[in-house]
Design a protein around this motif. Structure first.
Motif, PDB file in Angstrom:
ATOM      1  N   ALA A 118       7.371 -13.102   2.816  1.00 27.02           N
ATOM      2  CA  ALA A 118       6.891 -12.050   1.924  1.00 27.02           C
ATOM      3  C   ALA A 118       7.871 -11.812   0.786  1.00 27.02           C
ATOM      4  CB  ALA A 118       6.667 -10.758   2.710  1.00 27.02           C
ATOM      5  N   ASN A 119       7.320 -11.562  -0.388  1.00 26.16           N
ATOM      6  CA  ASN A 119       8.131 -11.271  -1.572  1.00 26.16           C
ATOM      7  C   ASN A 119       8.710  -9.871  -1.435  1.00 26.16           C
ATOM      8  OD1 ASN A 119       8.529 -10.230  -4.436  1.00 26.16           O
ATOM      9  ND2 ASN A 119       8.126 -12.407  -4.801  1.00 26.16           N
ATOM     10  N   ASP A 120      10.036  -9.755  -1.645  1.00 28.28           N
ATOM     11  CA  ASP A 120      10.695  -8.455  -1.451  1.00 28.28           C
ATOM     12  C   ASP A 120      10.174  -7.409  -2.416  1.00 28.28           C
ATOM     13  OD1 ASP A 120      12.152  -9.566   0.556  1.00 28.28           O
ATOM     14  OD2 ASP A 120      13.898 -10.023  -0.693  1.00 28.28           O
ATOM     15  N   ASP A 121       9.918  -7.823  -3.651  1.00 29.90           N
ATOM     16  CA  ASP A 121       9.382  -6.862  -4.614  1.00 29.90           C
ATOM     17  C   ASP A 121       8.022  -6.325  -4.168  1.00 29.90           C
ATOM     18  OD1 ASP A 121      11.592  -7.239  -6.121  1.00 29.90           O
ATOM     19  OD2 ASP A 121      10.636  -8.584  -7.589  1.00 29.90           O
ATOM     20  N   LEU A 122       7.208  -7.200  -3.605  1.00 32.51           N
ATOM     21  CA  LEU A 122       5.886  -6.777  -3.116  1.00 32.51           C
ATOM     22  C   LEU A 122       6.024  -5.854  -1.909  1.00 32.51           C
ATOM     23  CD1 LEU A 122       2.824  -6.954  -3.228  1.00 32.51           C
ATOM     24  CD2 LEU A 122       2.938  -9.070  -1.903  1.00 32.51           C
ATOM     25  N   VAL A 123       6.957  -6.191  -1.013  1.00 30.17           N
ATOM     26  CA  VAL A 123       7.170  -5.343   0.174  1.00 30.17           C
ATOM     27  C   VAL A 123       7.658  -3.972  -0.244  1.00 30.17           C
ATOM     28  CG1 VAL A 123       8.504  -5.083   2.289  1.00 30.17           C
ATOM     29  CG2 VAL A 123       7.588  -7.329   1.673  1.00 30.17           C
ATOM     30  N   ASP A 124       8.582  -3.923  -1.201  1.00 33.33           N
ATOM     31  CA  ASP A 124       9.096  -2.634  -1.672  1.00 33.33           C
ATOM     32  C   ASP A 124       7.998  -1.820  -2.353  1.00 33.33           C
ATOM     33  OD1 ASP A 124      11.523  -3.405  -0.714  1.00 33.33           O
ATOM     34  OD2 ASP A 124      12.312  -4.076  -2.653  1.00 33.33           O
ATOM     35  N   ALA A 125       7.163  -2.532  -3.106  1.00 36.55           N
ATOM     36  CA  ALA A 125       6.071  -1.820  -3.783  1.00 36.55           C
ATOM     37  C   ALA A 125       5.124  -1.189  -2.757  1.00 36.55           C
ATOM     38  CB  ALA A 125       5.318  -2.780  -4.687  1.00 36.55           C
TER      39      ALA A 125
END
Length: 1619
Positions: free
Chosen positions: A1193-1200
């Motif tokens: 999973a992309n960290d930016d997507l998870v944070d979003a």
């Protein structure tokens, strides 16, 4: 009876002298006992080696018939086996068989004969020496009165002696022993010798004796009849001995009919073969048959008796005279015989009696008048007995024969007197029935011919000549005395006169026909002439009302016309009446009879004038059309003479009258007139055509029409030729359509009649050419209106016309015009709604179609069901191709067959779209009934199957030069032809491109592709790009996706689209169309080409995504936004490793859109743009969420996702709330979107809802997915929030309330009547689902709530009376009110999982059972209160038994488990419960509770009944300690009351009982004597010392007083007053 008496009666040898000992020389041995006697010497079974067979033979001597039958079966099985039949077995059997063959049990006789035949067959010649003993009973068995027994004997006999010659040889060979057996059986056996009166009833013994005698006599008779005279003479002495015994002759009057019949037949055989035997015993015969036989009861043997007497009289007439020695004269015996009648015999009896009466000697007949009259009266009584009414035709001739003979014995005067008394009453009673002469009535169909036979009696001619005018005067007087028309008995009176006239004419007809009545003809004619005149005068004087008088004239002319009309006076009398000016043909009630009289003179000169005058008078002077029609109906009855028909056909007044009433509508009488006149050939062709037209029109179904049944009756009565001609006429064009419509009529009788007529009509033209046969079908397809036949009726008619073999001839003539179909199809096409992009294979190409077209506002003609012409033609052709062999004849159409397939396919595509979004085109009316959608679904399925079969084997050829593959190019050319001249952005262009794409995709998917096809497909794509036809490009990309896969042209095109989109400013309106086209094309490539994204350069891909994400919020239209979401959904998975703000931006855009969506509850149309964007955004969200939880999973997507978690939840809930009031029942894209939203919400982690008020109304919205999603949210939220509700209620000391929004949803309970029109085909009706889901949520409030809150909820439900509605509907739907509740054994009523049952109805049953379970769990007191108020005993019993079987075991288990948990937590751990113990019995369904007091145990038991909690828990005392019985019972009642009234809480009841116990024992001190609180009698200390105040047990204190001899206190020693 003593043994001595018994033995003396049983020995037939002693009773009968020689007895059967005479058989000694013939093979029966020297035994003096009869083989038929029930006493036999013990048999010797030593010659039988098998012990089982010995046992069976011994059982044959038992008295029980069942035992004997079983023994015979066992022996039969043994003999039938391979075992050898020993000599000892044969000897034993021969000894037992005669007795067994006469056994009283039918089954024993039957088995004995069968076994005898089998034994003889197995033993063969060894049987010969035993045949003298068994031949006689064997032959006698063939004459057994029981058919089964006689059949068994005959089959056994023919089995051993297979030919008639061999059977005759048996009789001849064993003539003597057989005859001796029969003689002794007849003369020497008695009832007592054959049956043991101690064990056999009197009736059975008599029956056995009668059977033996009857069969023996029958055997003797057969011997006399079949054996030659020389054989009989050899045993003549035995016959002499037999016939010479008086006992034989006594059997002529025996009580048993079979015995009598056998003797009668024996005597007849003797008279025929050996009359000397009778002649030698003529006196006995006379005594037996004349003296005793004639007066005896011969019921069931009367025919044989009279035949025997006739034979005796014929051979020996002296049997009546010289041989007769009776006390009374033979004539007296004859009188008695005649009076008895036949005894329910056949007509043969009277025929033989007639013959007998002709041969009775003259001297026997009486010669005195009184004796003769008495004899005839006795004979009359015999022939008029009740049972003789069916044989009157032979009985009365016998009577007249007797009259003939005895009358000749009298003088002339006495003879006339005798005829007056004994013959003439027969005539009088027939012509004028009277009670005085009722004994002389002759019944039956031929009464007149029987009465006419009286004329054969000497002297009757003169009497009739004298009395005939007088009898006619009586008939006239009867007519004159008939009731007037005002009387209520008028019709009855006139029918009486008419029947009298009918009898008069019938008798006169029979008399005219006899040759011995010629001298009476003149008196007959003269009398009838006078009779006609008198009747005519009566009719004129009473204005034609006494129709009975007219009936007399009619009957005379009908039966005696040939004899009467030759007389001029008679003819003048009738003519005078028919030509009378007073005769009114329109009003006289007697006109029907007079018309028939008139028809008798159709050849006379006055007929034309009279008949024409009658017609005109009826028509001109009519009071109403109905009265005139009724009069004409009576005028034209069957068998109308041709002269009358000719006059009627030429009469213009009559023809005009019929045409006029035909136009007015076929009322009952008028329609009957048309039918009858048509059948009689009265009407001309013009009149028939006119009336046919009105009749056909009357078949149109209208409310309250009463003429339709009459019109149907008319066509039912016509023959096939007339019916066919009527349909072929100009006025009959609508006949068949109207009939087919009537087949759907709600009146079952009308529908059946219409179906029968239409079937006749369709089969009548089976041999016609197709163009003629299918004319009605094609007319209803090419010319459509609300009056057209329904599609089902057209298909049904087609099936009938094709025939049961389903063979098609002349297919082209059976099909409608393709030009009509094409124009009709163009008229119904509409631009597809944007939301169809979710379902279409072409996807966003839907948005490229122009929103308006020239034919949008054009009104489309539909039939009564709302179906358009295009759809009707398509349904007809699809059915024709599917149900017949029409596919094999498609080659007859040449190129038109591919046009047919193209039109059919486009119609199917339009139907599929209209099924998805109702009203998106004009293929059928959106407001049509509920039956249209299933019919269209069936059509789509059927048509797709037909098209697949048509395309089977078709090879796609894309190269233009491959012209030899004609099928594919012809099919695609036909589709191209439909869009010729159409705008590239038109709806027709879209649907033809869609058809081509689906056709190509299916063909390439099934058959694959090669390099040539790939190369050709690239050329086609380049050509479409050069033409700039966006729709064609999308269709090419989708249809040719397989050959285009991985091609350079596709890759280049994809990259060019990415580059162009990156450079475009998507928010600018001037680029709107270009952006939309390029997005649609790009999405088409990305969706159809799996590796398309991989061919795009990474940097180019990033630029495009960064351009697309901001455009989500700035796009010019919703369609562009939806296409952007689709593109991102396809592109973002390939950028998972790319970090950047685009992840958060995309998620933020989705949230913003969801949050901005507003509700649409004003009933307006669905916003397709919003549906598109919502669906695309939810799909994108699902993809993003999947990427966020993946392994890489992309960290930016998870944070979003982490940052926006709460906003996502709130936004989706907001989106859900916006769906309130929007129905998706007829909008499949919207339904798919709602389902997607429901899945998105279900996948979110639980989060408390801030506001639930707006979610409750969603339970009643017209969307199943929205209902389910709202329910799932609330189902999670409500139980989780009850802890807080309970805490707040306790802290604030306030009453807890159920949400008003929820209670408002359950105010109105559904009923079965309200659900009559609801559909359970696909799913549970949404209104019902909302109501039941609301109750599920209400019961969720009890989960996790405190006891106080639960009681608040229960009180609120009780005050609002909400629960009775649910329970009433539950018991109605589950069948309790009908006494047949559903089987709930397959339901897990503790849990409910929606949509798991195959049937929605079963789903509802499961949910209702689950809710009933929840009701008993949470609010048992309210459920029980409703149950007790049920008034229907059937319902009450059904509810109780059903609950006890399916629900109570679960409730009981849960309750017992709860008590067990309470015992573990509270009772064992709480110090207050230290002395209390609780034991739960799961199997016994009981709770045992004990409490220890001073080492003694106080115990109770709580028993749960089978129907708990509908039936209250029972609290029973087990062990009482320390309290009186009254208080103990009070505690038990208190405990049970707490359980009952505290909503079924058993723990509360047990706690209340413990409190009573501890309260009663609180402060109690020990007894000062025994130092215990409880004494041996389980009582507390109750006696208190008045001085020291100490307490003592009564028993302890009494013992102290007794042992101390003092009444003082044990402690203070002061006086103690015990009482």
């Amino acid at each position: 009876m003593s043994k001595k008496q018994f033995k003396s009666q049983a020995s037939s040898g002693r009773v009968g002298g020689a007895g059967f000992g005479a058989f000694g020389g013939s093979g029966f041995g020297s035994s003096q006992n009869s083989p038929l006697s029930y006493i036999q010497e013990p048999a010797d079974y030593s010659g039988i080696s098998d012990a089982n067979v010995v046992v069976a033979f011994k059982n044959l001597s038992k008295k029980d018939s069942t035992t004997k039958a079983k023994a015979l079966e066992d022996i039969h099985t043994y003999v039938a086996s391979d075992a050898e039949v020993e000599e000892g077995l044969l000897e034993s059997w021969v000894k037992l068989y005669p007795r067994l063959s006469i056994d009283n049990a039918r089954r024993v006789r039957q088995l004995s004969h069968s076994l005898n035949g089998q034994v003889c067959s197995r033993c063969g010649k060894r049987t010969a020496k035993y045949l003298p003993k068994i031949a006689a009973p064997w032959l006698a068995g063939t004459y057994d009165g029981d058919r089964a027994a006689s059949k068994a004997a005959l089959e056994a006999l023919t089995g051993v002696f297979p030919s008639p010659e061999k059977v005759a040889g048996l009789r001849k060979t064993f003539h003597e022993p057989v005859l001796e057996y029969c003689r002794d059986a007849v003369l020497h056996e008695t009832v007592q010798t054959l049956s043991d009166e101690r064990t056999v009833s009197k009736d059975d013994a008599q029956a056995t004796f009668a059977r033996v005698v009857a069969t023996s006599l029958a055997v003797i008779s057969s011997l006399l009849s079949t054996l030659a005279e020389e054989e009989v003479s050899k045993q003549y002495h035995i016959y002499e001995q037999l016939f010479g015994d008086a006992k034989l002759w006594d059997f002529a009057s025996h009580s048993d009919a079979a015995v009598r019949r056998s003797l009668h037949r024996l005597v007849q055989a003797a008279l025929a073969k050996q009359s000397s035997l009778i002649e030698a015993n003529l006196k006995s015969a006379s005594t037996s048959y004349i003296s005793k036989g004639l007066p005896s009861d011969q019921t069931a043997s009367a025919l044989d008796f009279v035949a025997t007497v006739h034979s005796l009289t014929s051979v020996f007439p002296q049997v009546w005279t010289q041989a007769y020695h009776g006390k009374k004269p033979a004539a007296s015996r004859l009188k008695q015989f005649m009076k008895h009648g036949s005894g329910s015999g056949s007509s043969d009896f009277w025929e033989r009696t007639n013959q007998l009466l002709t041969k009775v000697p003259e001297a026997v007949l009486p010669s005195e008048f009184d004796e003769v009259r008495d004899l005839l009266f006795a004979a009359r009584d015999g022939v008029t007995r009740k049972e003789e009414r069916f044989v009157a035709s032979t009985a009365w001739p016998a009577y007249f024969t007797l009259v003939f003979r005895v009358s000749l014995r009298l003088a002339l005067e006495e003879r006339e007197k005798l005829l007056e008394a004994c013959v003439l009453p027969v005539v009088r009673q027939y012509l004028s029935p009277s009670p005085d002469t009722g004994d002389w009535a002759i019944t039956g169909a031929k009464a007149a011919s029987l009465v006419a036979e009286t004329i054969g009696v000497p002297g009757m001619t003169g009497l009739l000549e004298r009395d005939w005018p007088r009898l006619a005067d009586q008939l006239v007087e009867t007519a004159k005395m008939s009731q007037p028309q005002q009387s209520k008995d008028f019709d009855k009176s006139q029918m009486h006169v008419a029947s009298a006239g009918e009898r008069w004419a019938a008798l006169q007809r029979e008399l005219f026909a006899r040759k011995d009545t010629n001298e009476l003809h003149a008196i007959f004619v003269t009398t009838d002439t006078k009779l006609v005149k008198e009747c005519g005068q009566l009719l004129e004087s009473r204005e034609g009302k006494p129709f009975g008088a007219a009936a007399i004239i009619e009957e005379l002319l009908r039966t005696c016309k040939a004899n009467l009309t030759t007389d001029s006076d008679f003819k003048a009398a009738v003519e005078h009446l028919l030509t009378s000016d007073q005769l009114d043909w329109s009003t006289w009630p007697s006109r029907r009879q007079l018309v028939r009289a008139l028809y008798a003179f159709s050849t006379e000169g006055f007929f034309t004038q009279v008949f024409t005058g009658a017609l005109h008078r009826i028509i001109d002077q009519r009071q109403s059309d109905e009265s005139a029609a009724a009069a004409l109906l009576e005028l034209f009855r069957p068998r109308v003479p041709e002269e009358a028909l000719s006059i009627a056909r030429n009469d213009q007044a009559l023809q005009k009258f019929v045409r006029d009433i035909g136009k007015a509508g076929p009322v009952k009488v008028a329609s009957s007139l048309v039918m009858d006149l048509t059948a009689c050939r009265v009407l001309t062709d013009d009149t028939v055509d006119s009336t046919l037209s009105s009749l056909v029109e009357s078949l149109a179904i209208t409310e309250g029409a009463d003429h339709t049944p009459r019109a149907l009756e008319f066509f039912m009565a016509t023959d096939n030729g007339t019916l066919k001609a009527a349909a072929a006429s100009n006025s009959g064009v609508q006949l068949l359509p109207n009939l087919l419509k009537l087949e759907q009529h709600e009146d079952h009788d009308l529908a059946e009649k219409a179906a029968a007529i239409s079937h006749r009509l369709s089969t009548a033209g089976a041999q016609n050419p197709s163009s003629l046969k299918f004319g009605v079908v094609l007319h209803n397809l090419e010319n459509i209106s609300t009056r057209s036949l329904s599609a089902d009726a057209v298909n049904d008619l087609t099936t009938r016309l094709v025939g049961p073999e389903r063979k098609v001839q002349g297919l082209k003539e059976m099909l409608p015009s393709f030009e009509s179909w094409t124009s009709a199809l163009r008229a119904v096409v509409r631009p597809p709604v944007p939301s169809l992009a979710l379902l279409s294979p072409l996807g966003g190409a839907v948005h490229l179609v122009k929103a308006t077209e020239p034919n949008v506002n054009q009104k489309v003609q539909v039939d009564a069901e709302g179906l358009s012409q295009a759809l009707r033609i398509a349904m007809y052709i699809s059915s024709l191709l599917a149900d017949t062999d029409a596919k094999a004849h498609l080659h007859e159409l040449q190129d038109d067959r591919w046009l047919l397939s193209a039109l059919l396919y486009v119609t199917v595509l339009l139907a599929e779209d209209n099924l998805s979004v109702l009203g998106c085109n004009a293929l059928w009316n959106p407001s049509s009934g509920p039956d249209v959608e299933p019919a269209v679904l069936q059509f789509v399925t059927e048509a797709n199957a037909v098209l697949i079969e048509l395309w089977d084997g078709m090879t796609p050829v894309l190269a233009a030069e491959a012209a030899e593959r004609f099928d594919y190019t012809s099919a695609t050319s036909a589709l191209s032809g439909l869009r010729d001249g159409a705008d590239p952005a038109s709806a027709m262009h879209y649907y033809t491109q869609l058809a081509s794409a689906r056709l190509n995709a299916n063909l390439f998917e099934v058959q694959g592709h090669n390099s040539e096809q790939a190369k050709a497909s690239e050329g086609i794509l380049r050509q479409h790009r050069s033409n700039k036809d966006a729709l064609a490009m999308v269709a090419c990309i989708v249809g040719l996706q397989h050959p285009l896969a991985g091609t350079q042209t596709t890759t280049r095109f994809c990259n060019e689209l990415v580059a162009d989109l990156t450079d475009l400013e998507m928010s600018e309106t001037q680029h709107e169309q270009k952006v939309l086209e390029q997005l649609v094309l790009l999405n088409s490539i990305l969706q159809t080409q799996e590796d398309a994204v991989g061919t795009i350069a990474k940097q180019r891909l990033i630029f495009l995504v960064k351009r697309l994400v901001p455009a989500l919020s700035t796009a010019a239209t919703s369609t562009i936004s939806a296409e952007i979401c689709k593109a991102l959904n396809l592109l973002l998975p390939s950028m998972q490793d790319m970090y950047g703000e685009h992840w958060a931006q995309a998620l933020s855009c989705l949230i913003s859109f969801w949050s901005s969506v507003e509700g649409q509850d004003d009933g307006s149309a669905v916003n397709d743009g919003r549906v598109l964007v919502t669906h695309a955004s939810l799909k994108l969200f699902a993809t993003l969420r999947k990427l966020s939880v993946g392994e890489d999973a992309n960290d930016d997507l998870v944070d979003a996702f982490a940052e926006e978690r709460d906003r996502i939840h709130d936004a989706l809930v907001t989106l859900l709330r916006s769906a309130n009031g929007i129905s998706d029942e007829t909008d499949q894209p919207l339904m798919i979107t709602h389902e997607l939203l429901g899945r998105a919400l279900a996948q979110l982690p639980y989060r408390p809802l801030s506001e639930t008020e707006e979610l409750f109304p969603l339970l009643y919205t017209r969307s199943g997915p929205v209902q389910q999603a709202a329910f799932n949210l609330l189902h999670k939220h409500i139980p989780a929030g009850q802890e807080e509700v309970s805490l707040n209620a306790a802290l604030d000391d306030k009453t807890a309330y159920l949400p008003d929004e929820l209670l408002s949803l359950i105010l109105e309970a559904p009923t079965l009547d309200a659900l009559v029109d609801a559909s359970f085909d696909r799913s549970m009706p949404l209104q019902l689902q909302g109501y039941l889901y609301s109750w599920r949520l209400l019961f969720d409030h009890f989960t996790g709530a405190s006891y106080r809150v639960k009681m608040d909820y229960i009180e609120q439900l009780k005050e609002g009376a909400y629960l009775p509605g649910l329970l009433s509907f539950t018991f109605d739907f589950l069948g309790h009110t009908r006494g047949r509740p559903v089987d709930a054994s397959k339901f897990d009523v503790r849990e409910y999982v929606p949509d798991t049952e195959p049937s929605p109805e079963r789903d509802v049953q499961w949910l209702l059972a689950h809710l009933y379970y929840l009701g008993l769990m949470h609010v048992p007191s309210l459920v029980k209160s409703y149950y007790l108020d049920i008034r229907s005993r059937q319902t009450s019993l059904a509810v109780e038994s059903w609950t006890a079987k399916y629900i109570s075991p679960l409730i009981i288990a849960t309750s017992l488990q709860a008590v067990g948990e309470w015992s573990e937590k509270s009772v064992k751990e709480d110090p207050e419960y230290e002395k209390m113990a609780v034991k739960v019995g799961m199997r016994s369904k009981e709770i045992n509770v004990s409490y220890v007091v001073d080492e003694q145990t106080m115990a109770i038991k709580v028993a749960l009944p089978e129907a708990y909690p509908l039936a209250s828990a029972q609290v029973l005392g087990v062990s009482r300690v320390a309290v009186k019985e009254e208080k103990w019972q009070s505690w038990l009642r208190n405990c049970q009351g707490v359980i009952t009234f505290s909503n079924g809480s058993i723990t509360d009841g047990l706690s209340a009982w413990r409190k009573n116990v501890t309260g009663a024992l609180k402060g109690q001190t020990e007894c000062a004597i025994c130092y215990s609180i409880i004494d041996s009698q389980k009582q507390l200390p109750t006696k208190r010392c008045p001085t020291c105040k100490n307490l003592f047990h009564s028993s302890c204190l009494f013992k102290w007083f007794k042992t101390s001899n003092a009444s003082t206190c044990p402690l203070c020693r002061n006086a103690f007053n015990f009482n």
